[in-house]
Design a protein around this motif. Structure first.
Motif, mmCIF file in Angstrom:
data_model
loop_
_atom_site.group_PDB
_atom_site.id
_atom_site.type_symbol
_atom_site.label_atom_id
_atom_site.label_comp_id
_atom_site.label_asym_id
_atom_site.label_seq_id
_atom_site.Cartn_x
_atom_site.Cartn_y
_atom_site.Cartn_z
ATOM 1 N N LEU A 1 0.828 -1.200 0.000
ATOM 2 C CA LEU A 1 0.000 0.000 0.000
ATOM 3 C C LEU A 1 0.869 1.259 0.000
ATOM 4 O O LEU A 1 0.622 2.184 -0.772
ATOM 5 N N LEU A 2 1.900 1.293 0.846
ATOM 6 C CA LEU A 2 2.761 2.470 0.894
ATOM 7 C C LEU A 2 3.508 2.666 -0.427
ATOM 8 O O LEU A 2 3.637 3.795 -0.902
ATOM 9 N N ASP A 3 3.986 1.599 -1.024
ATOM 10 C CA ASP A 3 4.669 1.705 -2.316
ATOM 11 C C ASP A 3 3.741 2.328 -3.356
ATOM 12 O O ASP A 3 4.115 3.270 -4.066
ATOM 13 N N GLU A 4 2.528 1.844 -3.447
ATOM 14 C CA GLU A 4 1.566 2.371 -4.416
ATOM 15 C C GLU A 4 1.213 3.823 -4.111
ATOM 16 O O GLU A 4 1.199 4.676 -5.004
ATOM 17 N N LEU A 5 0.942 4.114 -2.854
ATOM 18 C CA LEU A 5 0.552 5.469 -2.479
ATOM 19 C C LEU A 5 1.690 6.466 -2.695
ATOM 20 O O LEU A 5 1.469 7.599 -3.121
ATOM 21 N N MET A 6 2.917 6.041 -2.433
ATOM 22 C CA MET A 6 4.072 6.912 -2.661
ATOM 23 C C MET A 6 4.244 7.192 -4.151
ATOM 24 O O MET A 6 4.619 8.296 -4.543
ATOM 25 N N GLY A 7 3.917 6.219 -4.994
ATOM 26 C CA GLY A 7 3.912 6.460 -6.436
ATOM 27 C C GLY A 7 2.853 7.479 -6.824
ATOM 28 O O GLY A 7 3.072 8.326 -7.697
ATOM 29 N N LYS B 1 15.492 11.506 -9.864
ATOM 30 C CA LYS B 1 15.138 10.820 -8.618
ATOM 31 C C LYS B 1 14.123 11.658 -7.849
ATOM 32 O O LYS B 1 14.247 12.875 -7.741
ATOM 33 N N ILE B 2 13.126 10.968 -7.305
ATOM 34 C CA ILE B 2 12.091 11.606 -6.485
ATOM 35 C C ILE B 2 12.127 10.924 -5.119
ATOM 36 O O ILE B 2 12.044 9.692 -5.032
ATOM 37 N N PHE B 3 12.244 11.703 -4.058
ATOM 38 C CA PHE B 3 12.314 11.175 -2.702
ATOM 39 C C PHE B 3 10.947 11.350 -2.036
ATOM 40 O O PHE B 3 10.370 12.431 -2.071
ATOM 41 N N VAL B 4 10.464 10.265 -1.436
ATOM 42 C CA VAL B 4 9.099 10.249 -0.897
ATOM 43 C C VAL B 4 9.090 9.611 0.488
ATOM 44 O O VAL B 4 9.842 8.666 0.740
ATOM 45 N N LYS B 5 8.235 10.121 1.374
ATOM 46 C CA LYS B 5 7.998 9.525 2.687
ATOM 47 C C LYS B 5 6.535 9.100 2.770
ATOM 48 O O LYS B 5 5.670 9.742 2.182
ATOM 49 N N GLY B 6 6.283 8.028 3.502
ATOM 50 C CA GLY B 6 4.923 7.558 3.693
ATOM 51 C C GLY B 6 4.729 7.011 5.097
ATOM 52 O O GLY B 6 5.704 6.694 5.792
ATOM 53 N N SER B 7 3.476 6.903 5.512
ATOM 54 C CA SER B 7 3.183 6.365 6.836
ATOM 55 C C SER B 7 1.772 5.793 6.885
ATOM 56 O O SER B 7 0.920 6.130 6.064
ATOM 57 N N ILE B 8 1.560 4.937 7.875
ATOM 58 C CA ILE B 8 0.236 4.392 8.178
ATOM 59 C C ILE B 8 -0.006 4.611 9.664
ATOM 60 O O ILE B 8 0.869 4.349 10.494
ATOM 61 N N ALA B 9 -1.198 5.104 9.996
ATOM 62 C CA ALA B 9 -1.628 5.316 11.381
ATOM 63 C C ALA B 9 -3.110 4.979 11.460
ATOM 64 O O ALA B 9 -3.775 4.826 10.435
ATOM 65 N N THR B 10 -3.638 4.873 12.666
ATOM 66 C CA THR B 10 -5.087 4.721 12.778
ATOM 67 C C THR B 10 -5.715 6.091 12.582
ATOM 68 O O THR B 10 -5.089 7.120 12.863
ATOM 69 N N GLU B 11 -6.934 6.105 12.098
ATOM 70 C CA GLU B 11 -7.620 7.390 11.879
ATOM 71 C C GLU B 11 -7.827 8.131 13.201
ATOM 72 O O GLU B 11 -7.708 9.345 13.265
ATOM 73 N N THR B 12 -8.086 7.396 14.278
ATOM 74 C CA THR B 12 -8.349 8.033 15.562
ATOM 75 C C THR B 12 -7.083 8.516 16.258
ATOM 76 O O THR B 12 -7.159 9.337 17.161
ATOM 77 N N SER B 13 -5.927 8.005 15.847
ATOM 78 C CA SER B 13 -4.659 8.428 16.438
ATOM 79 C C SER B 13 -3.657 8.682 15.306
ATOM 80 O O SER B 13 -2.614 8.048 15.217
ATOM 81 N N ALA B 14 -4.002 9.638 14.443
ATOM 82 C CA ALA B 14 -3.235 9.889 13.223
ATOM 83 C C ALA B 14 -1.792 10.314 13.480
ATOM 84 O O ALA B 14 -0.938 10.176 12.611
ATOM 85 N N SER B 15 -1.490 10.814 14.666
ATOM 86 C CA SER B 15 -0.120 11.247 14.957
ATOM 87 C C SER B 15 0.767 10.106 15.455
ATOM 88 O O SER B 15 1.973 10.280 15.612
ATOM 89 N N THR B 16 0.197 8.932 15.705
ATOM 90 C CA THR B 16 0.967 7.771 16.146
ATOM 91 C C THR B 16 1.217 6.859 14.954
ATOM 92 O O THR B 16 0.317 6.173 14.483
ATOM 93 N N THR B 17 2.446 6.865 14.467
ATOM 94 C CA THR B 17 2.802 6.101 13.274
ATOM 95 C C THR B 17 2.950 4.617 13.604
ATOM 96 O O THR B 17 3.684 4.248 14.518
ATOM 97 N N LEU B 18 2.257 3.777 12.827
ATOM 98 C CA LEU B 18 2.381 2.327 12.962
ATOM 99 C C LEU B 18 3.442 1.782 12.007
ATOM 100 O O LEU B 18 4.207 0.899 12.366
ATOM 101 N N VAL B 19 3.450 2.312 10.796
ATOM 102 C CA VAL B 19 4.409 1.896 9.766
ATOM 103 C C VAL B 19 4.881 3.159 9.061
ATOM 104 O O VAL B 19 4.073 4.037 8.756
ATOM 105 N N GLU B 20 6.188 3.260 8.815
ATOM 106 C CA GLU B 20 6.697 4.403 8.056
ATOM 107 C C GLU B 20 7.607 3.900 6.948
ATOM 108 O O GLU B 20 8.162 2.809 7.035
#
Length: 148
Positions: A57-63, A105-124
């Motif tokens: 999901l992160l790979d696709e979304l970063m694209g 080259k394009i540099f990209v960051k991505g993350s996954i969090a819960t919607e209710t705790s969007a500031s707490t990163t689960l995966v980056e």
């Protein structure tokens, strides 16, 4: 895996067309996001979301974030860091944004969090994407008519 069916993420990936923060898509300024949830079909051995689904999901979304700048990109490298288990059947917010460029080259960051705790990163994730030349981009990404 045997015995599993269905998608891992409901409405799994951003769709082309009009962007929507609720359904996922590209946003102005090299950003993309998606709101979805891991379904039981995406469970790993821990009964949490499988790390491979998060990486995909992160790979696709970063694209999509690359495409939001008008310059589509293809993954050169992707580094994933798992901070915590990704819960099932919980609203999750995946985000990505372009942090810089260097020639093609394009540099990209991505993350996954819960919607209710969007500031707490689960995966980056950190990724490097390659922007194909404009002719190749139009061939590879026909939906992007004005690829740079």
């Amino acid at each position: 895996m045997a015995g599993r069916s269905g998608k891992g993420w409901d409405d799994c990936l951003p769709r082309s067309g009009t962007p929507s923060r609720r359904r996922g898509g590209s946003l102005p300024g090299g950003q993309a996001d998606h709101l979805g949830r891991n379904t039981p079909a995406s469970a790993g051995r821990t009964r949490a979301g499988h790390g491979g689904i998060s990486a995909m999901l992160l790979d696709e979304l970063m694209g999509w974030a690359c495409a939001a700048t008008g310059t589509p990109g293809m993954t050169i490298s992707l580094r994933i860091r798992y901070q915590s288990l990704v819960p099932l059947e919980t609203a999750l917010l995946a985000r990505a944004h372009v942090t810089g460029t260097d020639n093609r080259k394009i540099f990209v960051k991505g993350s996954i969090a819960t919607e209710t705790s969007a500031s707490t990163t689960l995966v980056e994730a950190d990724g490097v994407f390659n922007a194909p030349d404009p002719e190749a981009a139009r061939s590879l990404f026909p939906a992007l008519k004005n690829a740079r």
